[in-house]
Design an enzyme around this catalytic site. Structure first.
Site, PDB file in Angstrom:
ATOM      1  N   GLY A 281       8.233  -9.833  17.466  1.00  0.00           N
ATOM      2  CA  GLY A 281       7.813 -11.197  17.173  1.00  0.00           C
ATOM      3  C   GLY A 281       6.527 -11.171  16.369  1.00  0.00           C
ATOM      4  O   GLY A 281       6.124 -10.113  15.864  1.00  0.00           O
TER       5      GLY A 281
ATOM      6  N   ALA B  50       3.966  -9.935  19.456  1.00  0.00           N
ATOM      7  CA  ALA B  50       4.264  -8.810  20.345  1.00  0.00           C
ATOM      8  C   ALA B  50       5.556  -8.108  19.941  1.00  0.00           C
ATOM      9  O   ALA B  50       6.338  -8.637  19.155  1.00  0.00           O
ATOM     10  CB  ALA B  50       4.404  -9.346  21.773  1.00  0.00           C
TER      11      ALA B  50
ATOM     12  N   ASP C  19       7.029 -24.237  20.803  1.00  0.00           N
ATOM     13  CA  ASP C  19       7.449 -23.013  20.114  1.00  0.00           C
ATOM     14  C   ASP C  19       8.905 -22.655  20.435  1.00  0.00           C
ATOM     15  O   ASP C  19       9.255 -21.486  20.573  1.00  0.00           O
ATOM     16  CB  ASP C  19       6.508 -21.859  20.491  1.00  0.00           C
TER      17      ASP C  19
ATOM     18  N   ILE D  63      13.377  -3.511  21.386  1.00  0.00           N
ATOM     19  CA  ILE D  63      14.544  -4.416  21.315  1.00  0.00           C
ATOM     20  C   ILE D  63      14.219  -5.741  20.626  1.00  0.00           C
ATOM     21  O   ILE D  63      15.095  -6.586  20.446  1.00  0.00           O
ATOM     22  CB  ILE D  63      15.122  -4.715  22.716  1.00  0.00           C
ATOM     23  N   GLY D  64      12.960  -5.934  20.275  1.00  0.00           N
ATOM     24  CA  GLY D  64      12.632  -7.187  19.599  1.00  0.00           C
ATOM     25  C   GLY D  64      11.214  -7.160  19.067  1.00  0.00           C
ATOM     26  O   GLY D  64      10.338  -6.517  19.634  1.00  0.00           O
TER      27      GLY D  64
ATOM     28  N   VAL E 159       8.823  -5.932  21.966  1.00  0.00           N
ATOM     29  CA  VAL E 159       9.435  -5.886  23.291  1.00  0.00           C
ATOM     30  C   VAL E 159      10.258  -4.596  23.428  1.00  0.00           C
ATOM     31  O   VAL E 159      11.010  -4.229  22.514  1.00  0.00           O
ATOM     32  CB  VAL E 159      10.291  -7.151  23.541  1.00  0.00           C
TER      33      VAL E 159
ATOM     34  N   LYS F 134       6.909  -6.644  27.304  1.00  0.00           N
ATOM     35  CA  LYS F 134       6.421  -7.336  26.108  1.00  0.00           C
ATOM     36  C   LYS F 134       4.986  -6.873  25.871  1.00  0.00           C
ATOM     37  O   LYS F 134       4.087  -7.177  26.669  1.00  0.00           O
ATOM     38  CB  LYS F 134       6.495  -8.858  26.298  1.00  0.00           C
TER      39      LYS F 134
HETATM   40  N1  LIG Z   1      13.260 -10.682  28.175  1.00  0.00           N
HETATM   41  C1  LIG Z   1      13.837 -10.361  27.016  1.00  0.00           C
HETATM   42  N2  LIG Z   1      15.092  -9.858  26.993  1.00  0.00           N
HETATM   43  C2  LIG Z   1      15.683  -9.515  25.837  1.00  0.00           C
HETATM   44  N3  LIG Z   1      15.104  -9.638  24.598  1.00  0.00           N
HETATM   45  C3  LIG Z   1      13.852 -10.127  24.559  1.00  0.00           C
HETATM   46  C4  LIG Z   1      13.156 -10.526  25.742  1.00  0.00           C
HETATM   47  N4  LIG Z   1      11.936 -10.975  25.382  1.00  0.00           N
HETATM   48  C5  LIG Z   1      11.881 -10.871  24.048  1.00  0.00           C
HETATM   49  N5  LIG Z   1      13.023 -10.373  23.524  1.00  0.00           N
HETATM   50  C6  LIG Z   1      13.306 -10.114  22.109  1.00  0.00           C
HETATM   51  O1  LIG Z   1      12.090  -9.790  21.458  1.00  0.00           O
HETATM   52  C7  LIG Z   1      11.775 -10.757  20.418  1.00  0.00           C
HETATM   53  C8  LIG Z   1      10.277 -10.994  20.409  1.00  0.00           C
HETATM   54  O2  LIG Z   1       9.843 -11.469  21.677  1.00  0.00           O
HETATM   55  P1  LIG Z   1       8.943 -12.778  21.817  1.00  0.00           P
HETATM   56  O3  LIG Z   1       8.612 -12.961  23.271  1.00  0.00           O
HETATM   57  O4  LIG Z   1       9.595 -13.924  21.157  1.00  0.00           O
HETATM   58  O5  LIG Z   1       7.617 -12.335  21.000  1.00  0.00           O
HETATM   59  P2  LIG Z   1       6.581 -13.231  20.156  1.00  0.00           P
HETATM   60  O6  LIG Z   1       5.729 -13.943  21.196  1.00  0.00           O
HETATM   61  O7  LIG Z   1       5.806 -12.249  19.344  1.00  0.00           O
HETATM   62  O8  LIG Z   1       7.402 -14.179  19.331  1.00  0.00           O
HETATM   63  C9  LIG Z   1      12.605 -11.985  20.775  1.00  0.00           C
HETATM   64  O9  LIG Z   1      12.914 -12.767  19.639  1.00  0.00           O
HETATM   65  C10 LIG Z   1      13.844 -11.358  21.399  1.00  0.00           C
HETATM   66  O10 LIG Z   1      14.749 -10.925  20.382  1.00  0.00           O
END
Ligand SMILES: Nc1ncnc2c1ncn2[C@@H]1O[C@H](COP(=O)(O)OP(=O)(O)O)[C@@H](O)[C@H]1O
Ligand SMILES: [Mg+2]
Length: 229
Positions: A42, A45, A140, A39-40, A47, A59
């Site tokens: 980064g 990581a 961040d 679903i995401g 997710v 994550k």
């Molecule tokens: N708890 C969550 N619920 C829904 N979407 C999430 C959640 N955590 C992360 N995401 C999605 O995953 C993406 C990447 O997660 P993130 O924690 O920001 O990773 P990174 O540390 O690599 O930036 C986020 O931009 C968001 O779209």
């Protein structure tokens, strides 16, 4: 039937391959079993959500980034009293389990033309304040780490909150919102333009950032808002 517990998903989560690229680029993910949905993504990581329960978000950190996992876990433990952050459920060596947060992040709000109200900005300020009161150093904070949930928000991605220093991202975003959001409010912004803004920001940040100077550079690219009919 036995209720799903996040621990039931651990073997699948541990089978995932997540690799970090060179520099500030999104991680790469190997094949994903059908029970899981990514679903995401980064830069540290990816997710995932398991089809048996939309309550949990897993994550999974890229190989070699275990320190980030440890930092993020420490931060979430301190944030357990705040409603502005996901709930922390547990962890494994390469992953943490937090509440899945519905809604869209502010980057997607800009792309889809979803209105970002001044109350959203106020709530992020409150979330930042609560993290400070919990003994953390919020950092961040950028568009993809702020999730809009109707009238409220959630901040995610807290692994840097245990580090010292201020990256000033949130201050710069706020200044940009105050000066320039009225020009694009509720209008769709192209991902290409946002990539350009990000690229320019990374460049200017090194030489002492000024939101006003930055805006003057970008203004020619933003069409004047159409008058309301
Ligand atoms: N708890 C969550 N619920 C829904 N979407 C999430 C959640 N955590 C992360 N995401 C999605 O995953 C993406 C990447 O997660 P993130 O924690 O920001 O990773 P990174 O540390 O690599 O930036 C986020 O931009 C968001 O779209
Ligand atoms: Mg992130």
């Amino acid at each position: 039937m036995k209720e799903f517990h996040w621990k039931d998903a651990v073997p699948l989560i541990e089978s995932l391959i997540v690799k970090a690229g060179e520099g500030n680029v999104p991680v790469e993910v190997g094949s994903v079993p059908t029970e899981l949905q990514c679903i995401g993504i980064g830069t540290d990581a990816a997710v995932f959500v398991h089809s048996a329960s939309s309550r949990y978000a897993f994550k999974v950190y890229a190989e070699g980034l275990e320190k980030k996992r440890i930092n993020e876990e420490r931060a979430y433990q301190k944030l357990s009293g705040s409603s502005y952050y996901p709930i922390f459920y547990g962890s494994g060596e390469r992953f943490i389990v937090i509440s899945f947060e519905s809604g869209i992040h502010l980057y997607d709000c800009l792309i889809t033309g979803t209105y970002i109200s001044p109350e959203v900005i106020e709530q992020v300020d409150k979330a930042v304040e609560e993290a400070r009161l919990a003994g953390l150093n919020p950092r961040d904070i950028h568009l993809k780490n702020i999730i809009l949930q109707g009238r409220t928000i959630k901040l995610i991605d807290v692994s840097e909150y245990v580090k010292p220093g201020n990256d000033e991202r949130w201050e710069h975003l706020k200044e940009g919102y105050r000066l320039y959001y009225p020009l694009i409010a509720s209008k769709k912004v192209s991902p290409k333009f946002l990539d350009f803004v990000k690229e320019q920001y990374e460049k200017q940040k090194l030489a002492g950032f000024s939101a006003k100077r930055f805006g003057r550079l970008l203004l020619p690219f933003v069409k004047k808002k159409e008058p309301e009919s």
